[in-house]
Design a protein around this motif. Structure first.
Motif, short mmCIF file in Angstrom:
data_model
loop_
_atom_site.label_atom_id
_atom_site.label_comp_id
_atom_site.label_asym_id
_atom_site.label_seq_id
_atom_site.Cartn_x
_atom_site.Cartn_y
_atom_site.Cartn_z
N ILE A 104 0.96 -1.23 0.04
CA ILE A 104 -0.10 0.12 0.13
C ILE A 104 0.86 1.29 -0.14
O ILE A 104 1.74 1.47 1.05
N LYS A 105 0.71 2.03 -1.01
CA LYS A 105 1.59 3.22 -1.20
C LYS A 105 0.73 4.59 -1.00
O LYS A 105 -0.21 4.45 -1.86
N HIS A 106 1.03 5.35 -0.24
CA HIS A 106 0.27 6.72 -0.17
C HIS A 106 1.26 7.96 -0.49
O HIS A 106 2.32 8.07 -0.03
N THR A 107 0.52 8.81 -1.11
CA THR A 107 1.27 10.19 -1.40
C THR A 107 0.30 11.17 -1.21
O THR A 107 -0.67 11.23 -1.44
N MET A 108 0.92 12.49 -0.55
CA MET A 108 0.30 13.75 -0.67
C MET A 108 0.66 14.67 -1.86
O MET A 108 0.38 15.72 -1.97
N ASN A 111 3.45 11.45 -7.07
CA ASN A 111 3.82 10.31 -7.24
C ASN A 111 3.96 9.46 -6.04
O ASN A 111 4.02 9.88 -4.73
N TRP A 112 4.30 8.21 -6.55
CA TRP A 112 4.63 7.02 -5.22
C TRP A 112 5.95 6.64 -5.26
O TRP A 112 6.58 6.50 -6.55
N MET A 113 6.62 6.44 -4.20
CA MET A 113 8.00 5.66 -4.01
C MET A 113 7.81 4.22 -3.81
O MET A 113 7.13 3.81 -2.85
N ILE A 114 8.24 3.49 -4.93
CA ILE A 114 8.10 2.07 -4.62
C ILE A 114 9.36 1.45 -4.18
O ILE A 114 10.49 1.66 -4.80
N LEU A 125 -2.40 1.97 -4.91
CA LEU A 125 -1.86 3.42 -4.75
C LEU A 125 -3.23 4.27 -4.28
O LEU A 125 -4.13 4.40 -4.86
N VAL A 126 -2.74 4.99 -3.42
CA VAL A 126 -3.45 6.13 -2.51
C VAL A 126 -2.92 7.26 -2.86
O VAL A 126 -1.53 7.63 -2.20
N ALA A 127 -3.74 8.44 -3.09
CA ALA A 127 -3.12 9.84 -3.18
C ALA A 127 -4.32 10.77 -2.76
O ALA A 127 -5.44 10.54 -2.95
N ALA A 128 -3.69 11.91 -2.15
CA ALA A 128 -4.62 12.74 -1.55
C ALA A 128 -4.17 14.28 -1.88
O ALA A 128 -2.78 14.29 -1.79
N GLY A 138 -5.97 3.59 -7.10
CA GLY A 138 -5.55 2.47 -7.89
C GLY A 138 -4.76 1.32 -7.70
O GLY A 138 -4.20 1.36 -6.65
N LEU A 139 -4.42 0.66 -8.58
CA LEU A 139 -3.58 -0.51 -8.67
C LEU A 139 -2.62 -0.69 -9.62
O LEU A 139 -2.95 -0.36 -10.76
N ILE A 140 -1.62 -0.99 -9.38
CA ILE A 140 -0.49 -1.34 -10.42
C ILE A 140 0.42 -2.60 -10.07
O ILE A 140 0.64 -2.79 -9.01
N VAL A 141 0.90 -3.26 -11.17
CA VAL A 141 1.85 -4.09 -11.05
C VAL A 141 3.38 -3.30 -11.13
O VAL A 141 3.43 -2.65 -12.27
N ALA A 142 4.08 -3.33 -9.93
CA ALA A 142 5.19 -2.52 -10.03
C ALA A 142 6.19 -3.17 -10.82
O ALA A 142 7.46 -3.68 -10.43
N ARG A 143 6.06 -3.18 -12.21
CA ARG A 143 7.27 -3.76 -12.97
C ARG A 143 8.34 -2.62 -13.20
O ARG A 143 8.01 -1.53 -13.28
N PRO A 144 9.37 -3.17 -13.42
CA PRO A 144 10.56 -2.22 -13.40
C PRO A 144 10.43 -1.35 -14.84
O PRO A 144 10.72 -0.11 -14.59
#
Length: 300
Positions: A104-108, A111-114, A125-128, A138-144
């Motif tokens: 679970i990645k959150h950002t204000m 972008n998100w840091m994986i 992915l959560v963003a505010a 949203g959802l993502i497969v964190a492929r390189p």
């Protein structure tokens, strides 16, 4: 968050569709449906942020006033709240859904840091966006190949511009409750907090901000006292309601005065909210009196 996001490529035939679609369906089902998800997640985000700002205790009123460690902690709070909301257990990463480890990645920000341990794993992915009061899930497969080539000192990488096209959105640009103080007139805010006593500050709050629902936590922040709800009641002529009534201003509770709020054509108030308005005609003064609210009329 970016004002314009690219359309998602994640649809039948996309290499990640078979992974992300069942996860999205499971998350939506656990939330009680799409409408419940779109309502409850924004509400939880507002609570997470406000609980760290702690206006009643700290006097701070905005996310920008937080320390770096506090901003980081909001992400932890969001992770905990989402697991609780969706009744998910902890996994090897942040949680486990349908037997899959999910980070679970959150950002204000935008972008998100994986982290390295989440590479090739599904990420929620959560963003505010505090400035615009909008949020994203949203959802993502964190492929390189979806991530930037550069990384920070912790070897974390962000999602590339192309990578954004591989996010399956559960919702995006969804409104969430705005920070009350961010949307209030700054001069009015200064006048409100200039009062020496809880009653003075409370009376100014409802004099200067009328016909707008005021949440309970805002009342607590203005009162700056343990028994803050006492300030809002009538109190032998000294309470906030008494002070306002002498000025021809009606102070109503969303819990107890919903019918009068509707009759006066005021915005709907939740049970824990309050709203004030100036009585402008005799008819409204009579309605208020019949509901147990004596307000001076005429106000001249």
């Amino acid at each position: 968050m970016k004002l314009k996001l690219p359309d998602s490529l994640v649809r039948p035939g996309h290499p990640d569709f078979g992974t992300l679609s069942p996860l999205a369906e499971e998350i939506t089902t656990r939330a009680g449906g799409a409408l419940a998800l779109e309502h409850d997640v924004p509400q939880r985000l507002r609570q997470c942020i406000d609980d760290v700002i702690m206006t009643p205790k700290t006097g701070r009123r905005a996310y920008e006033e937080l320390e770096k460690t506090e901003k980081t902690y909001i992400g932890t709070r969001v992770e905990i709240e989402l697991r609780a909301l969706l009744r998910l257990r902890k996994g090897r990463l942040d949680t486990e859904i349908l037997g899959q480890d999910v980070d679970i990645k959150h950002t204000m920000g935008g972008n998100w840091m994986i982290p390295t341990e989440a590479i090739d794993c599904a990420c929620l992915l959560v963003a505010a966006d505090e400035v615009r009061a909008r949020c994203y899930l949203g959802l993502i497969v964190a492929r390189p190949e979806y991530l930037t080539a550069g990384q920070n000192k912790d070897a974390k990488r962000s999602i590339s511009a192309e990578g954004f096209r591989h996010i399956l959105w559960l919702f995006k640009d969804q409104p969430y409750p705005a920070n009350f103080w961010r949307t209030a007139d700054e001069a009015a805010v200064q006048q409100i907090f200039a009062g020496d006593t809880g009653n003075e500050r409370m009376a100014q709050l409802f004099r200067l901000i009328q016909r707008r629902p005021v949440p309970r936590d805002v009342v607590e922040a203005v009162a700056q006292q343990k028994d803050f709800m006492r300030r809002i009641r009538s109190d032998k002529g000294r309470g906030t309601r008494d002070l306002l009534a002498r000025d021809g201003i009606l102070l109503l509770s969303g819990q107890y005065d919903s019918q009068l709020i509707k009759a006066l054509d005021l915005p709907p108030c939740a049970g824990g909210e309050f709203i004030s308005c100036r009585i402008e005609n005799e008819y409204h003064a009579r309605m208020a009196a019949q509901s147990g609210h004596a307000v001076k009329w005429p106000t001249s």
